[in-house]
Design a protein around this motif. Structure first.
Motif, PDB file in Angstrom:
ATOM      1  N   ARG A 127       0.817  -1.224   0.000  1.00 25.78           N
ATOM      2  CA  ARG A 127       0.000   0.000   0.000  1.00 25.78           C
ATOM      3  C   ARG A 127       0.843   1.263   0.000  1.00 25.78           C
ATOM      4  N   ALA A 128       1.800   1.342   0.888  1.00 21.77           N
ATOM      5  CA  ALA A 128       2.608   2.557   1.015  1.00 21.77           C
ATOM      6  C   ALA A 128       4.049   2.264   0.608  1.00 21.77           C
ATOM      7  N   VAL A 129       4.503   2.981  -0.398  1.00 18.05           N
ATOM      8  CA  VAL A 129       5.881   2.845  -0.851  1.00 18.05           C
ATOM      9  C   VAL A 129       6.461   4.257  -0.902  1.00 18.05           C
ATOM     10  N   CYS A 130       7.564   4.472  -0.187  1.00 19.09           N
ATOM     11  CA  CYS A 130       8.160   5.813  -0.154  1.00 19.09           C
ATOM     12  C   CYS A 130       8.714   6.174  -1.530  1.00 19.09           C
ATOM     13  N   ASN A 131       8.901   7.456  -1.753  1.00 23.89           N
ATOM     14  CA  ASN A 131       9.371   7.946  -3.057  1.00 23.89           C
ATOM     15  C   ASN A 131      10.708   7.356  -3.466  1.00 23.89           C
ATOM     16  N   GLU A 132      11.625   7.197  -2.507  1.00 22.96           N
ATOM     17  CA  GLU A 132      12.943   6.653  -2.836  1.00 22.96           C
ATOM     18  C   GLU A 132      12.846   5.221  -3.337  1.00 22.96           C
ATOM     19  N   VAL A 133      12.010   4.428  -2.708  1.00 26.08           N
ATOM     20  CA  VAL A 133      11.822   3.037  -3.140  1.00 26.08           C
ATOM     21  C   VAL A 133      11.095   3.009  -4.483  1.00 26.08           C
ATOM     22  N   ARG A 134      10.107   3.873  -4.649  1.00 27.39           N
ATOM     23  CA  ARG A 134       9.379   3.938  -5.916  1.00 27.39           C
ATOM     24  C   ARG A 134      10.333   4.310  -7.062  1.00 27.39           C
ATOM     25  N   THR A 135      11.224   5.254  -6.825  1.00 28.94           N
ATOM     26  CA  THR A 135      12.209   5.639  -7.839  1.00 28.94           C
ATOM     27  C   THR A 135      13.098   4.447  -8.196  1.00 28.94           C
ATOM     28  N   PHE A 136      13.556   3.723  -7.181  1.00 26.00           N
ATOM     29  CA  PHE A 136      14.373   2.534  -7.424  1.00 26.00           C
ATOM     30  C   PHE A 136      13.594   1.513  -8.256  1.00 26.00           C
ATOM     31  N   CYS A 137      12.332   1.322  -7.931  1.00 21.45           N
ATOM     32  CA  CYS A 137      11.501   0.365  -8.669  1.00 21.45           C
ATOM     33  C   CYS A 137      11.396   0.741 -10.145  1.00 21.45           C
ATOM     34  N   VAL A 138      11.195   2.018 -10.415  1.00 25.79           N
ATOM     35  CA  VAL A 138      11.116   2.488 -11.799  1.00 25.79           C
ATOM     36  C   VAL A 138      12.437   2.217 -12.522  1.00 25.79           C
ATOM     37  N   GLN A 139      13.543   2.474 -11.847  1.00 27.87           N
ATOM     38  CA  GLN A 139      14.859   2.249 -12.453  1.00 27.87           C
ATOM     39  C   GLN A 139      15.067   0.775 -12.773  1.00 27.87           C
ATOM     40  N   VAL A 140      14.703  -0.095 -11.849  1.00 26.33           N
ATOM     41  CA  VAL A 140      14.868  -1.535 -12.057  1.00 26.33           C
ATOM     42  C   VAL A 140      14.003  -2.006 -13.225  1.00 26.33           C
ATOM     43  N   LEU A 141      12.759  -1.554 -13.271  1.00 28.92           N
ATOM     44  CA  LEU A 141      11.874  -1.985 -14.350  1.00 28.92           C
ATOM     45  C   LEU A 141      12.394  -1.511 -15.711  1.00 28.92           C
ATOM     46  N   ALA A 142      12.996  -0.329 -15.752  1.00 21.87           N
ATOM     47  CA  ALA A 142      13.577   0.163 -17.010  1.00 21.87           C
ATOM     48  C   ALA A 142      14.756  -0.710 -17.441  1.00 21.87           C
ATOM     49  N   VAL A 143      15.634  -1.044 -16.513  1.00 19.64           N
ATOM     50  CA  VAL A 143      16.773  -1.910 -16.832  1.00 19.64           C
ATOM     51  C   VAL A 143      16.268  -3.285 -17.279  1.00 19.64           C
ATOM     52  N   ALA A 144      15.311  -3.836 -16.557  1.00 22.35           N
ATOM     53  CA  ALA A 144      14.782  -5.162 -16.887  1.00 22.35           C
ATOM     54  C   ALA A 144      14.114  -5.165 -18.261  1.00 22.35           C
ATOM     55  N   TYR A 145      13.455  -4.077 -18.617  1.00 18.54           N
ATOM     56  CA  TYR A 145      12.806  -3.983 -19.919  1.00 18.54           C
ATOM     57  C   TYR A 145      13.818  -4.198 -21.052  1.00 18.54           C
ATOM     58  N   PHE A 146      14.992  -3.605 -20.895  1.00 22.07           N
ATOM     59  CA  PHE A 146      15.997  -3.701 -21.959  1.00 22.07           C
ATOM     60  C   PHE A 146      16.885  -4.933 -21.849  1.00 22.07           C
ATOM     61  N   ARG A 147      16.988  -5.528 -20.663  1.00 19.95           N
ATOM     62  CA  ARG A 147      17.934  -6.634 -20.482  1.00 19.95           C
ATOM     63  C   ARG A 147      17.283  -8.005 -20.329  1.00 19.95           C
ATOM     64  N   LEU A 148      15.969  -8.035 -20.192  1.00 20.17           N
ATOM     65  CA  LEU A 148      15.253  -9.314 -20.114  1.00 20.17           C
ATOM     66  C   LEU A 148      14.168  -9.330 -21.194  1.00 20.17           C
ATOM     67  N   PRO A 149      14.462  -9.920 -22.345  1.00 24.31           N
ATOM     68  CA  PRO A 149      13.493  -9.904 -23.439  1.00 24.31           C
ATOM     69  C   PRO A 149      12.127 -10.478 -23.051  1.00 24.31           C
ATOM     70  N   GLU A 150      12.119 -11.521 -22.232  1.00 25.69           N
ATOM     71  CA  GLU A 150      10.822 -12.104 -21.852  1.00 25.69           C
ATOM     72  C   GLU A 150      10.026 -11.161 -20.962  1.00 25.69           C
ATOM     73  N   PHE A 151      10.696 -10.377 -20.137  1.00 20.21           N
ATOM     74  CA  PHE A 151      10.020  -9.369 -19.314  1.00 20.21           C
ATOM     75  C   PHE A 151       9.424  -8.288 -20.209  1.00 20.21           C
ATOM     76  N   ARG A 152      10.208  -7.819 -21.167  1.00 23.87           N
ATOM     77  CA  ARG A 152       9.728  -6.798 -22.113  1.00 23.87           C
ATOM     78  C   ARG A 152       8.476  -7.296 -22.827  1.00 23.87           C
ATOM     79  N   HIS A 153       8.521  -8.538 -23.298  1.00 20.71           N
ATOM     80  CA  HIS A 153       7.382  -9.112 -24.023  1.00 20.71           C
ATOM     81  C   HIS A 153       6.132  -9.150 -23.137  1.00 20.71           C
ATOM     82  N   GLN A 154       6.282  -9.637 -21.907  1.00 20.88           N
ATOM     83  CA  GLN A 154       5.132  -9.723 -20.995  1.00 20.88           C
ATOM     84  C   GLN A 154       4.603  -8.343 -20.614  1.00 20.88           C
ATOM     85  N   LEU A 155       5.494  -7.396 -20.429  1.00 19.50           N
ATOM     86  CA  LEU A 155       5.075  -6.039 -20.090  1.00 19.50           C
ATOM     87  C   LEU A 155       4.278  -5.419 -21.232  1.00 19.50           C
ATOM     88  N   LEU A 156       4.775  -5.584 -22.448  1.00 16.38           N
ATOM     89  CA  LEU A 156       4.056  -5.038 -23.600  1.00 16.38           C
ATOM     90  C   LEU A 156       2.707  -5.728 -23.796  1.00 16.38           C
TER      91      LEU A 156
END
Length: 178
Positions: A127-156
């Protein structure tokens, strides 16, 4: 003994800050990475970075908030180091002439990245995620999008409308085929 306990987070913060400073250094202009004299030294460094990544990920929730923020910043620095940019090699195994140890490294890299995505998804489902953790999450998802093709496919697949009548984004259609 109480004073020693109070100084522990400070000491840890000092060490983490030093690690952060080291990770910010680079011999290259194109990416944050050092130049290595041989493949063995590069592989050793890659393994060390993965050990650090896995260790910090495993212990980040147990850390006090200020230390946790440093750990998340370091995790992102490690993830984006040039030494760990296996890029298109995530599926290559030995087919491109890499040694078995390199293939093992790529498998280990993928495992740690998938574990990190799992960590992030777990965080985002709270429910509650602080801004610093949320920023980290966004960064991880961006890296995973480009480095894990199966993740990119499922996300799209999750983002693209299932009903063509709802409209499509031509650029996304091209990406979903990869």
């Amino acid at each position: 003994h109480g004073d020693e306990d109070a100084t522990l987070p400070r000491r840890v913060s000092i060490y983490l800050t030093r690690i952060q400073q080291l990770l910010a250094k680079s011999h290259k202009k194109s990416c944050t990475s050092f130049v290595y004299p041989d493949q063995g030294t590069l592989l050793w460094t890659q393994q060390l970075l993965l050990k650090l990544w896995a260790y910090l990920l495993q212990h980040v929730d147990a850390a006090p908030f200020p230390v946790q923020q440093l750990q998340l910043e370091i995790l992102y620095q490690v993830m984006t180091r040039g030494e760990l940019d296996v890029g298109g090699c995530v599926d290559c195994g030995n087919s491109h002439g890499h040694s078995t140890s390199y293939a093992e490294f790529v498998t280990w890299y993928r495992r740690v990245l998938v574990d990190t995505v799992h960590f992030v998804v777990t965080k985002l489902n709270r429910r509650a995620v602080c801004n610093e953790v949320r920023t980290f999450c966004v960064q991880v998802l961006a890296v995973a999008y480009f480095r894990l093709p199966e993740f990119r496919h499922q996300l799209l697949l999750a983002l693209l409308p299932a009903d063509p009548a709802l409209g499509t984004v031509a650029e996304w259609d091209a990406c979903s085929e990869s």
